[in-house]
Enzyme design. Structure first.
Site, PDB file in Angstrom:
ATOM      1  N   CYS A 188       3.152 -47.218 -13.193  1.00  0.00           N
ATOM      2  CA  CYS A 188       3.259 -48.782 -12.941  1.00  0.00           C
ATOM      3  C   CYS A 188       1.911 -49.153 -12.114  1.00  0.00           C
ATOM      4  CB  CYS A 188       4.182 -49.215 -12.456  1.00  0.00           C
ATOM      5  SG  CYS A 188       5.904 -49.384 -13.600  1.00  0.00           S
TER       6      CYS A 188
ATOM      7  N   ARG B 138       3.911 -39.230 -14.519  1.00  0.00           N
ATOM      8  CA  ARG B 138       2.506 -40.064 -14.947  1.00  0.00           C
ATOM      9  C   ARG B 138       1.774 -40.257 -13.574  1.00  0.00           C
ATOM     10  NH1 ARG B 138       5.292 -44.293 -19.239  1.00  0.00           N
ATOM     11  NH2 ARG B 138       7.231 -44.024 -17.641  1.00  0.00           N
TER      12      ARG B 138
HETATM   13  P1  NAD Z   1       7.930 -45.558 -21.640  1.00  0.00           P
HETATM   14  O1  NAD Z   1       6.856 -45.241 -21.869  1.00  0.00           O
HETATM   15  O2  NAD Z   1       9.081 -44.794 -20.838  1.00  0.00           O
HETATM   16  O3  NAD Z   1       8.732 -45.869 -22.997  1.00  0.00           O
HETATM   17  C1  NAD Z   1       8.242 -46.838 -23.948  1.00  0.00           C
HETATM   18  C2  NAD Z   1       8.951 -46.526 -25.124  1.00  0.00           C
HETATM   19  O4  NAD Z   1       8.610 -47.556 -26.158  1.00  0.00           O
HETATM   20  C3  NAD Z   1       8.813 -45.326 -25.731  1.00  0.00           C
HETATM   21  O5  NAD Z   1      10.195 -44.611 -25.909  1.00  0.00           O
HETATM   22  C4  NAD Z   1       8.246 -45.405 -27.204  1.00  0.00           C
HETATM   23  O6  NAD Z   1       8.680 -44.501 -27.977  1.00  0.00           O
HETATM   24  C5  NAD Z   1       8.659 -46.762 -27.462  1.00  0.00           C
HETATM   25  N1  NAD Z   1       7.797 -47.457 -28.681  1.00  0.00           N
HETATM   26  C6  NAD Z   1       6.446 -47.236 -28.583  1.00  0.00           C
HETATM   27  N2  NAD Z   1       6.054 -48.058 -29.671  1.00  0.00           N
HETATM   28  C7  NAD Z   1       7.121 -48.777 -30.281  1.00  0.00           C
HETATM   29  C8  NAD Z   1       7.474 -49.681 -31.010  1.00  0.00           C
HETATM   30  N3  NAD Z   1       6.361 -50.123 -31.891  1.00  0.00           N
HETATM   31  N4  NAD Z   1       8.699 -50.034 -31.406  1.00  0.00           N
HETATM   32  C9  NAD Z   1       9.892 -49.498 -30.701  1.00  0.00           C
HETATM   33  N5  NAD Z   1       9.414 -48.736 -29.674  1.00  0.00           N
HETATM   34  C10 NAD Z   1       8.113 -48.322 -29.387  1.00  0.00           C
HETATM   35  O7  NAD Z   1       7.942 -46.830 -20.865  1.00  0.00           O
HETATM   36  P2  NAD Z   1       8.493 -47.552 -19.455  1.00  0.00           P
HETATM   37  O8  NAD Z   1       8.186 -46.740 -18.214  1.00  0.00           O
HETATM   38  O9  NAD Z   1       9.896 -47.823 -19.968  1.00  0.00           O
HETATM   39  O10 NAD Z   1       7.727 -49.020 -19.342  1.00  0.00           O
HETATM   40  C11 NAD Z   1       7.825 -50.086 -20.462  1.00  0.00           C
HETATM   41  C12 NAD Z   1       7.282 -51.167 -19.910  1.00  0.00           C
HETATM   42  O11 NAD Z   1       7.783 -51.724 -18.717  1.00  0.00           O
HETATM   43  C13 NAD Z   1       5.862 -50.970 -19.420  1.00  0.00           C
HETATM   44  O12 NAD Z   1       5.086 -52.009 -19.707  1.00  0.00           O
HETATM   45  C14 NAD Z   1       5.914 -50.582 -17.969  1.00  0.00           C
HETATM   46  O13 NAD Z   1       4.645 -50.847 -17.429  1.00  0.00           O
HETATM   47  C15 NAD Z   1       7.033 -51.716 -17.543  1.00  0.00           C
HETATM   48  N6  NAD Z   1       7.645 -51.565 -16.366  1.00  0.00           N
HETATM   49  C16 NAD Z   1       7.868 -50.095 -16.149  1.00  0.00           C
HETATM   50  C17 NAD Z   1       8.828 -49.710 -14.758  1.00  0.00           C
HETATM   51  C18 NAD Z   1       8.971 -48.496 -14.599  1.00  0.00           C
HETATM   52  O14 NAD Z   1       9.708 -48.207 -13.639  1.00  0.00           O
HETATM   53  N7  NAD Z   1       8.881 -47.358 -15.742  1.00  0.00           N
HETATM   54  C19 NAD Z   1       8.950 -50.703 -14.123  1.00  0.00           C
HETATM   55  C20 NAD Z   1       8.710 -52.289 -14.587  1.00  0.00           C
HETATM   56  C21 NAD Z   1       8.115 -52.346 -15.540  1.00  0.00           C
END
Ligand code: NAD
Length: 408
Positions: free
Chosen positions: A262, A330
């Site tokens: 993030c 990451r």
């Molecule tokens: P991640 O990479 O762990 O997971 C993303 C998921 O989306 C994956 O499982 C992927 O297969 C799936 N995906 C991709 N394309 C898709 C589609 N077309 N349909 C359905 N699923 C699909 O990501 P994350 O860490 O959970 O982050 C998700 C979002 O939340 C990002 O925008 C991130 O910036 C934000 N965010 C993350 C955190 C954190 O701590 N990880 C905190 C706040 C906000």
């Protein structure tokens, strides 16, 4: 309420299990079949404390289902949460490919009024653009697009989601506002800090929050770098500085800089958004440049200690994840440091309580992996401690000394 959550990563899974736990019927949608199979079997594809129990309980109770069919997911939910990844794209801007794909499916398959809540972190203006796209695709269905940024921390994600410091609901649509308020109501026992605003403001709140946290880290790292050169103790400095309630003690730990999925990408995105809008964010540029240099100081210190003769030395490495209590690697400074030391001819033996499988995908066999923190010390010329896992905080120094070739 019937809810679909698109994306079963760290955020989507936590949102899904927490909403199922509070009595909603939740369908999780992902394109990754392997991930879905694990989840269906009640196994978590990542490490996140407390989530497994919620997952298994809600599968048992029949409140959590999984699909790879976007059509099924879109049709199922009255509320559709979008929590897909939004990684860094070209020029620091955000890659919205996955998010747009989900919105195109929503436009194609929506069969009734939908409230779409964007949980992914997206550039300011995205919600408005997605709403316009849906309205152009479909005149027969009503859509509300809510910007609902997520502030959970990996390692404490479930607690952060279920006892949030604040919830931001970006919408000017009364129908969506009521539905979102109802969904979050069970999590508002401790604090009722819900901020209602428009889409753009909600999107900016997320970037501003992460940019501020990044600023605190780069700030204390810069102070630490100065302290070292002038004989001050940064630990005492941070404690006394952080005791001022206007400043606060959190995120004031000097180290090898911030990583993770993030802070780096969100800071880069905000800088790119500002520049695209014709503004040069010089403070944010500096926050980034301090961070880009910070992990290199540790490598430089190691080189200085060994007078540049690193070739053939063995280094133990404690910690691979970008912070404790997560297996997320990451942008982890640990991997950058490992790679830099490998390039200088150092052999590395690494240990992390949960992040080894993920680190292997990046570092492969270039590094040896140990089963325990003391295992990797055998014959080592130095130990590099990069992630502050609890188990590394009070090590047995006698045992370390007897195992290592040089106690550095
Ligand atoms: P991640 O990479 O762990 O997971 C993303 C998921 O989306 C994956 O499982 C992927 O297969 C799936 N995906 C991709 N394309 C898709 C589609 N077309 N349909 C359905 N699923 C699909 O990501 P994350 O860490 O959970 O982050 C998700 C979002 O939340 C990002 O925008 C991130 O910036 C934000 N965010 C993350 C955190 C954190 O701590 N990880 C905190 C706040 C906000």
């Amino acid at each position: 309420m019937r809810i679909s959550v698109f994306g079963t990563g760290y955020v989507g899974t936590v949102v899904a299990v927490a909403l199922a736990e509070t009595g909603n019927d939740v369908m999780c949608v992902d394109t990754d079949e392997k991930r879905l199979t694990m989840l269906r079997e009640g196994r978590l594809p990542f490490h996140e404390p407390g989530v497994l129990e919620y997952l298994q309980r809600n599968i048992r109770e029949g409140r959590l289902t999984f699909t790879s069919s976007a059509e099924e997911g879109v049709r199922y939910g009255e509320v559709l949460f979008v929590a897909v990844g939004t990684p860094q794209g070209d020029d620091g801007l955000t890659d919205l490919g996955a998010l747009k794909e989900v919105f195109r499916s929503i436009g194609r398959f929506a069969n009734s009024r939908k409230v779409v809540a964007i949980k992914s972190t997206v550039p300011v203006g995205t919600a408005r653009e997605m709403k316009k796209m849906l309205e152009e695709m479909r005149k027969d269905v009503e859509f509300s697009v809510v910007s609902n940024p997520e502030f959970m921390k990996e390692g404490a994600a479930l607690a952060d989601f279920t006892k949030p410091a604040r919830v931001v609901i970006g919408t000017t649509d009364e129908y969506a506002r009521q539905i979102m308020t109802e969904l979050y109501e069970p999590f508002m026992r401790v604090s009722k800090r819900v901020f209602f605003c428009n889409n753009e403001t909600a999107e900016m709140i997320k970037y501003a929050s992460n940019a501020f946290l990044a600023t605190k880290i780069s700030f204390i790292n810069e102070i630490a770098n100065i302290c070292e050169r002038v004989g001050a103790d940064v630990n005492q400095v941070r404690l006394a500085v952080g005791a001022d309630p206007r400043i606060g003690a959190q995120f004031l730990f000097p180290g090898v800089g911030f990583g993770g999925s993030c802070l780096p990408k969100d800071l880069n995105s905000l800088i790119a958004q500002a520049k695209k809008a014709g503004y040069t964010p010089s403070l944010l540029d500096s926050v980034r440049s301090v961070n880009e240099k910070q992990w290199k100081w540790l490598v430089a210190k190691i080189e200085a200690h060994f007078k540049g003769n690193l070739k053939g030395l063995k280094s133990a490495l404690w910690g691979l994840s970008f912070k404790p209590e997560t297996d997320d690697i990451r942008e982890s400074p640990a991997l950058k440091i490992a790679t830099a030391l490998l390039e200088k001819g150092v052999k590395i033996s690494a240990y992390d309580p949960v992040a080894i499988p993920n680190a292997k995908k990046v570092l492969g066999d270039s590094v040896e992996y140990g089963k325990g923190m003391y295992d990797v010390l055998e014959g080592a010329d130095m130990l590099v401690v990069v992630t502050e896992w609890l188990e590394f905080r009070h090590p047995d120094f006698g045992r370390m000394h007897s195992l290592m070739r040089q106690p550095v």
